[in-house]
Design an enzyme around this catalytic site. Structure first.
Site, mmCIF file in Angstrom:
data_model
loop_
_atom_site.group_PDB
_atom_site.id
_atom_site.type_symbol
_atom_site.label_atom_id
_atom_site.label_comp_id
_atom_site.label_asym_id
_atom_site.label_seq_id
_atom_site.Cartn_x
_atom_site.Cartn_y
_atom_site.Cartn_z
ATOM 1 C CB THR A 1 -0.815 0.390 1.570
ATOM 2 O OG1 THR A 1 -1.415 0.992 1.867
ATOM 3 C CG2 THR A 1 -0.261 0.084 2.166
ATOM 4 C CG ASP A 2 -1.260 4.888 -1.394
ATOM 5 O OD1 ASP A 2 -1.592 4.008 -0.286
ATOM 6 O OD2 ASP A 2 -2.252 5.742 -1.657
ATOM 7 C CD GLU A 3 -3.767 3.908 4.891
ATOM 8 O OE1 GLU A 3 -2.906 3.268 6.201
ATOM 9 O OE2 GLU A 3 -4.139 3.354 3.679
ATOM 10 C CE LYS B 1 0.556 -5.410 2.711
ATOM 11 N NZ LYS B 1 0.107 -6.277 2.325
ATOM 12 C CE1 TYR C 1 -2.869 -2.210 5.900
ATOM 13 C CE2 TYR C 1 -3.118 0.526 5.643
ATOM 14 C CZ TYR C 1 -3.386 -1.369 5.118
ATOM 15 O OH TYR C 1 -3.049 -1.400 3.493
ATOM 16 N NE ARG D 1 -6.172 8.649 3.145
ATOM 17 C CZ ARG D 1 -6.196 9.570 3.606
ATOM 18 N NH1 ARG D 1 -5.523 10.677 2.975
ATOM 19 N NH2 ARG D 1 -6.057 9.768 5.096
ATOM 20 C CG HIS E 1 -7.908 10.579 8.627
ATOM 21 N ND1 HIS E 1 -9.458 11.372 8.384
ATOM 22 C CD2 HIS E 1 -7.315 10.080 7.898
ATOM 23 C CE1 HIS E 1 -9.665 11.070 7.136
ATOM 24 N NE2 HIS E 1 -8.806 10.078 6.445
#
Length: 329
Positions: free
Chosen positions: A117-119, A148, A144, A208, A270
């Site tokens: 993921t890009d997160e 990852k 999360y 996003r 966030h």
């Protein structure tokens, strides 16, 4: 090509399985069938073998890996809100599961593609013109994304230390068929189809970078066909939108007033903005997205949820009750 897809009954995995079958692959799915899995998504693909099992269970994983040429690793716990409440399952699936799979691949010689993921890169300031590239530093901000990020590092280490043939991809936010109604876009769509109002965290200013899941699936298949082991490819469709922009677009597509939404308590920590630069994937491997227009992609997904009410309706009330219990109703 004999392909083992971990997490292949989940949202992105199931869409990839459908794409792989259409390309002529012989596909086996390994999935624990947790709450976010959609076995119904595989029901129309009787040629796909489904094995119910845990990617962190070596006794299940290694014999399956030995039967296949390629492993595509989608299996992951992925909902940020859930990771903030209980990080444990994220550590087991995303870290221990990836380690277990890497050991099986190392012993059998199968090729691995690891989906991330890009997160893992953290976030960008809203006024920052930059986008994430394959060289961006890792700055995960939730259990999360940290799990990852750790799994990505494991894959690269096993490639360098043990010669595992692995490619990696980090993708931006997906939307599309079979996505659980706890997620942002399907939650808004199903609220609207129910006659309700969309729910937006904070002020909705977070950005996003959206991609239709069909385009993600095609990108992963392109990497399987043309990608170079040891390389990482970022997958994105230039779909940057604020959360509020997405909600207003959905309202308009469904014939509602663009201001007919509710603001709810923001998520802790966030992230502000994600943005993917997919130049390497496009230039070196020749991939381009089919749904380059986010609005057209959203219209496609609205039609899908409208036609699959029997699938999402049974879990909708419980999902909304969980949000209400957190003060985000």
């Amino acid at each position: 090509m004999r392909v083992l897809v971990t997490g292949g009954a989940g949202f992105i995995g199931a869409n990839f399985v459908e794409h792989a079958v259409a390309q002529g692959a012989e596909v086996t799915v390994l999935d624990l069938l947790t709450y976010a899995a959609s076995p119904d998504a595989l029901a129309a693909l009787p040629q796909v073998r489904l094995v119910v099992g845990d990617v962190a269970d070596a006794a299940v994983v290694e014999p399956l890996v030995a039967e296949h040429d390629v492993v595509v690793h989608f299996a992951a716990e992925s909902h940020n809100d859930n990771s903030l409440r209980d990080p444990g399952p994220f550590i087991r699936t995303n870290l221990v599961g990836t380690f277990t799979l890497l050991e099986a691949v190392r012993r059998t010689g199968a090729r691995l593609h690891h989906v991330s993921t890009d997160e893992v890169y953290g976030d960008l300031a809203l006024d920052d013109p930059a986008r994430f590239t394959e060289d961006s530093p890792y700055r995960p901000s939730s259990p999360y994304s940290a799990s990852k990020a750790g799994s990505d590092h494991l894959v690269r280490a096993w490639g360098r230390s043990f010669g595992v043939r692995a490619t990696l991809s980090n993708c931006s936010n997906n939307y599309g068929p079979w996505q659980h109604v706890e997620k942002f876009i399907p939650r808004q769509i199903t609220n609207l189809l129910d006659g309700g109002r969309p729910k937006v965290y904070g002020t909705g200013a977070q950005v996003r970078d959206w991609i239709h899941v069909a385009d993600h699936s095609a990108a992963v298949w392109t990497i399987l066909e043309r990608g170079v082991p040891g390389e990482t490819y970022l997958i994105g469709a230039d779909g940057e939108r604020t959360n509020l922009d997405i909600v207003r677009t959905l309202l308009r597509l469904l014939g509602r007033d663009a201001e007919d939404y509710d603001l709810v308590a923001d998520r802790p920590g966030h992230d502000q903005r994600y943005a993917i630069d997919s130049t390497k994937l496009r230039r070196e491997l020749g991939w381009t997205p089919r749904f380059a227009d986010v609005e057209a992609g959203l219209a496609d997904v609205i039609a899908w949820y409208r036609g699959h009410e029997d699938w999402w309706r049974p879990v909708k009330a419980g999902t909304e009750a969980a949000y209400a219990a957190r003060g985000q109703a």
